[in-house]
Design a protein around this motif. Structure first.
Motif, mmCIF file in Angstrom:
data_model
loop_
_atom_site.group_PDB
_atom_site.id
_atom_site.type_symbol
_atom_site.label_atom_id
_atom_site.label_comp_id
_atom_site.label_asym_id
_atom_site.label_seq_id
_atom_site.Cartn_x
_atom_site.Cartn_y
_atom_site.Cartn_z
ATOM 1 N N GLY A 165 33.350 38.358 50.069
ATOM 2 C CA GLY A 165 33.526 36.978 50.497
ATOM 3 C C GLY A 165 34.146 36.045 49.486
ATOM 4 N N ALA A 166 34.618 36.537 48.355
ATOM 5 C CA ALA A 166 35.248 35.685 47.359
ATOM 6 C C ALA A 166 36.639 35.239 47.821
ATOM 7 C CB ALA A 166 35.346 36.416 46.024
ATOM 8 N N GLU A 167 37.095 34.098 47.302
ATOM 9 C CA GLU A 167 38.455 33.616 47.560
ATOM 10 C C GLU A 167 39.354 34.164 46.448
ATOM 11 O OE1 GLU A 167 38.649 29.388 48.161
ATOM 12 O OE2 GLU A 167 36.640 29.363 49.045
ATOM 13 N N VAL A 168 39.932 35.313 46.688
ATOM 14 C CA VAL A 168 40.674 36.044 45.656
ATOM 15 C C VAL A 168 42.151 35.667 45.698
ATOM 16 C CG1 VAL A 168 41.405 38.324 44.865
ATOM 17 C CG2 VAL A 168 39.050 37.963 45.652
ATOM 18 N N ALA A 169 42.715 35.421 44.517
ATOM 19 C CA ALA A 169 44.151 35.194 44.376
ATOM 20 C C ALA A 169 44.631 35.977 43.164
ATOM 21 C CB ALA A 169 44.452 33.709 44.222
ATOM 22 N N GLY A 170 45.945 36.109 43.062
ATOM 23 C CA GLY A 170 46.487 36.816 41.918
ATOM 24 C C GLY A 170 47.984 36.959 42.006
ATOM 25 N N SER A 171 48.540 37.625 41.012
ATOM 26 C CA SER A 171 49.985 37.832 40.951
ATOM 27 C C SER A 171 50.270 39.236 40.462
ATOM 28 C CB SER A 171 50.619 36.817 39.998
ATOM 29 O OG SER A 171 50.129 37.013 38.677
ATOM 30 N N ASP A 172 51.450 39.715 40.796
ATOM 31 C CA ASP A 172 51.902 41.008 40.291
ATOM 32 C C ASP A 172 53.402 40.957 40.091
ATOM 33 O OD1 ASP A 172 50.997 43.473 39.361
ATOM 34 O OD2 ASP A 172 51.641 44.514 41.151
ATOM 35 N N SER A 173 53.910 41.888 39.316
ATOM 36 C CA SER A 173 55.323 41.843 38.949
ATOM 37 C C SER A 173 56.251 42.201 40.100
ATOM 38 C CB SER A 173 55.589 42.774 37.765
ATOM 39 O OG SER A 173 55.225 44.107 38.100
ATOM 40 N N LYS A 174 55.744 42.994 41.065
ATOM 41 C CA LYS A 174 56.615 43.394 42.174
ATOM 42 C C LYS A 174 55.797 43.593 43.448
ATOM 43 C CE LYS A 174 56.378 48.308 40.881
ATOM 44 N NZ LYS A 174 57.166 49.505 40.487
ATOM 45 N N GLU A 175 56.509 43.539 44.556
ATOM 46 C CA GLU A 175 55.894 43.769 45.852
ATOM 47 C C GLU A 175 55.451 45.220 45.954
ATOM 48 O OE1 GLU A 175 54.091 42.481 48.505
ATOM 49 O OE2 GLU A 175 55.713 41.002 48.458
ATOM 50 N N SER A 176 54.366 45.477 46.694
ATOM 51 C CA SER A 176 53.856 46.840 46.819
ATOM 52 C C SER A 176 52.956 46.953 48.037
ATOM 53 C CB SER A 176 53.067 47.234 45.561
ATOM 54 O OG SER A 176 51.898 46.434 45.447
#
Length: 464
Positions: free
Chosen positions: A33-44
Motif C-alpha cells: 500500500g505504499a505510494e512508490v515512485a522512482g526512476s531508471d535509466s531506460k524503459e523496461s
C-alpha cells in the motif's frame, strides 16, 4: 498477516528502480500500500510491471523527478553521489536509505531466511520461494532474478515467512537478522570492495553473527571457504549449525545425485533416513542448492518429505540456464554465470545434460575489477566449451582500468587449448554464431550484462 509499511517507507523514491534488487523491494511496498515512485535509466518490462502495480516510474534521472513529500530516497551502492535526484534529496533533507536497510525493514516481525554465498543465491532463494508457496505457506520473497513460473522477483505474501537473497558484494547482507541463514560458498569476488579472503571471511562472520538467538546457520560441508567459515563460527553461542553436502561429515548428507537429462534425482540422508526427490533443473550445483533449501526449510519446522516434494516444482529462474528457444536444430540457452566457478558449473551441467552436443559460448566479461583478478580463470573455464566468442567487458558501475580488457581472458583461454574468438561489435555476434552453429549444437549466452539480449537475435539469424 504480514507487517504493514514502516513510516519511512510510506512514500519512497527509488533511484534505479528497475534494478533486480531495487524493483523487488518496490514491488513489495506497492503491494503493502505504499505510494512508490522512482526512476531508471531506460524503459523496461520491469518498469512497466511496476507501473501496473501503481508505482510512478520516470525514465532518466532528473532532480524534478523527486517529489518534495517523499519520505525517503532508496539507493543501491551503484548510485553515484552526483546523481541529480540524490543531490536534490540532500537539498530537501529527505532521508537516504540503502536498499539493504529498506529490505531489512520489510523483514521485521517475520520468520526470515537469508540466502548468502558467492554463487547460487538467486537459485536457492527461488527454490525456497516456490516450495513454500506450493505448500500453501504464502511467503514473501525478494530475489535477484525473475522466477520462470510466476515471472517476478518479489512478492508480498500473507504468511509468516520472508525469504531474501542476501548480497555480500557491498556488505549489505550484514543488515539482516534472519532466523535461518544459508551460506552456500565463500570465495573471493567483488574485488572493488574486498581486498582479501580475510576481509571476505570477516564479512561473512558478521553476517552469521546477526542470526537471531537460537537461530540456524545452514552451510556447505563441501566447499573449502564454507568449511573454513564453519570453523570460525562454531563457537558462537546460541547458534545451531547444520552442514549439508556430499561430505561424510555433513548433517544433511547427499547420498547420490543422478542426472536425468535436464533434471536430477537427489537422495539425501536426513536424521538417519533416506529421502529422494527430483530437482527439475540440470547440474550438480543446482542439486546441492536444493539440498541447502531443504535443510533451511526443515530448520523452520517444515516436514522434510513435504518440502522435498514441493522443491520439485521449481522450474528455474530467468537467466539461470534458461532455454530461450530453438531454431535450425540449435538450442539457445541464457546463463548469468560471470565468475569462473559459475561458468565451470554451468558448462559442466550442459555437458551432463547433452553429452553429444557441441557447446558454443558467447561470453561477456562483467566488471573490469573482476576481469583483472579472475580473467585467467575465466579463460580456463571457457576451455570446457567447444568454441567461444568473447565480447568486450561490460562495465556496469565501474570505470575502465588501464590495460584491462577481454584480451586477458582470450589469451588464457587459448593457452588452455580453447577455440576462442574476440568480437568487439556486439551487433555482429548473431551472424557470427549463425555461421558457426550446426544442428544439434547448444549456444550459451553467458554473463551478467546485456549479453542476454543476444539470445533472441541469434535465434532470428538461425531461422533466416
Amino acid at each position: 498477516m504480514a507487517p504493514g509499511i514502516p513510516a519511512a517507507m510510506e512514500r519512497p523514491h527509488f533511484i534505479g528502480i528497475g534494478g533486480a534488487g531495487m524493483s523487488g523491494i518496490a514491488k513489495i511496498l506497492t503491494r503493502r500500500g505504499a505510494e512508490v515512485a522512482g526512476s531508471d535509466s531506460k524503459e523496461s518490462a520491469t518498469a512497466e510491471a511496476l507501473r501496473a502495480l501503481g508505482a510512478t516510474v520516470h525514465i532518466g534521472h532528473a532532480a524534478d523527478h523527486l517529489a518534495d513529500d517523499a519520505t525517503c530516497v532508496v539507493v543501491s551502492s551503484a548510485i553515484r553521489a552526483d546523481n541529480p535526484e540524490l543531490v536534490r534529496a540532500g537539498e530537501l533533507s529527505i532521508p537516504v536509505v540503502h536498499r539493504s536497510d529498506a529490505l531489512a525493514s520489510l523483514m521485521q516481525g517475520l520468520r526470515s531466511i537469508a540466502v548468502a554465498g558467492t554463487h547460487g543465491k538467486t537459485t536457492t532463494t527461488s527454490m525456497l520461494a516456490v516450495a513454500l508457496t506450493e505448500l500453501g505457506l504464502d511467503p514473501s520473497y525478494a530475489i535477484g532474478g525473475d522466477l520462470a513460473g510466476p515471472g517476478t522477483n518479489a512478492t508480498h505474501g500473507e504468511g509468516a515467512i520472508f525469504v531474501a537473497e542476501a548480497d555480500e558484494s557491498d556488505r549489505s547482507f550484514q543488515k539482516y537478522d534472519p532466523e535461518v541463514a544459508i551460506v552456500l560458498n565463500v570465495e573471493l569476488d567483488h574485488h572493488a570492495n574486498y581486498a582479501s579472503m580475510d576481509e571476505i571471511y570477516d564479512s561473512f562472520e558478521t553476517f552469521t553473527g546477526k542470526i537471531v538467538p537460537d537461530g540456524t546457520l545452514v552451510i556447505s560441508a563441501d566447499q573449502s571457504g564454507a568449511v573454513e567459515l564453519t570453523r570460525r563460527v562454531r563457537d558462537l553461542s546460541a547458534l545451531k549449525v547444520v552442514t549439508y553436502g556430499e561430505s561424510e561429515t555433513a548433517d544433511v548428507r547427499v547420498h547420490k545425485i543422478t542426472p536425468r537429462g535436464l533434471t536430477s534425482e537427489v537422495t539425501v540422508v536426513l536424521n538417519g533416513k533416506y529421502l529422494t526427490f527430483t530437482v527439475s533443473v540440470p547440474g550438480r550445483h543446482y542439486a546441492l542448492n536444493a539440498v541447502a533449501a531443504l535443510a533451511a526449510g526443515v530448520a523452520l519446522g517444515i516436514p522434510a518429505h513435504n518440502l522435498a516434494s514441493a522443491l520439485g516444482k521449481y522450474t528455474g529462474v530467468k537467466r539461470r540456464l534458461q532455454l530461450k528457444g530453438e531454431a535450425a536444430g540449435v538450442q539457445v540457452i541464457d546463463s548469468y554465470a560471470h565468475h569462473p566457478t559459475e561458468m565451470t558449473a554451468d558448462l559442466e551441467a550442459m555437458r551432463g545434460a547433452a553429452t553429444d552436443a557441441r557447446i558454443l559460448v558467447v561470453f561477456q566479461p562483467h566488471l573490469f575489477s573482476r576481469t583483472q583478478e579472475l580473467g585467467t580463470e575465466m579463460g580456463q573455464a571457457l576451455a570446457l566449451a567447444d568454441a567461444s566468442v568473447v565480447l568486450d567487458i561490460y562495465p556496469a558501475r565501474e570505470d575502465p582500468i588501464p590495460g584491462i580488457t577481454s584480451t586477458l581472458i582470450i589469451e588464457a583461454a587459448k593457452a588452455a587449448g580453447a577455440d576462442v574468438t574476440a568480437v568487439h561489435d556486439k551487433a555482429t555476434v548473431p551472424g557470427v554464431i549463425a555461421g558457426m552453429a550446426k544442428p544439434g549444437d547448444l549456444v550459451l549466452t553467458m554473463g551478467a550484462g546485456d549479453v542476454t539480449d543476444l539470445g533472441p537475435q541469434i535465434l532470428d539469424h538461425l531461422s533466416s
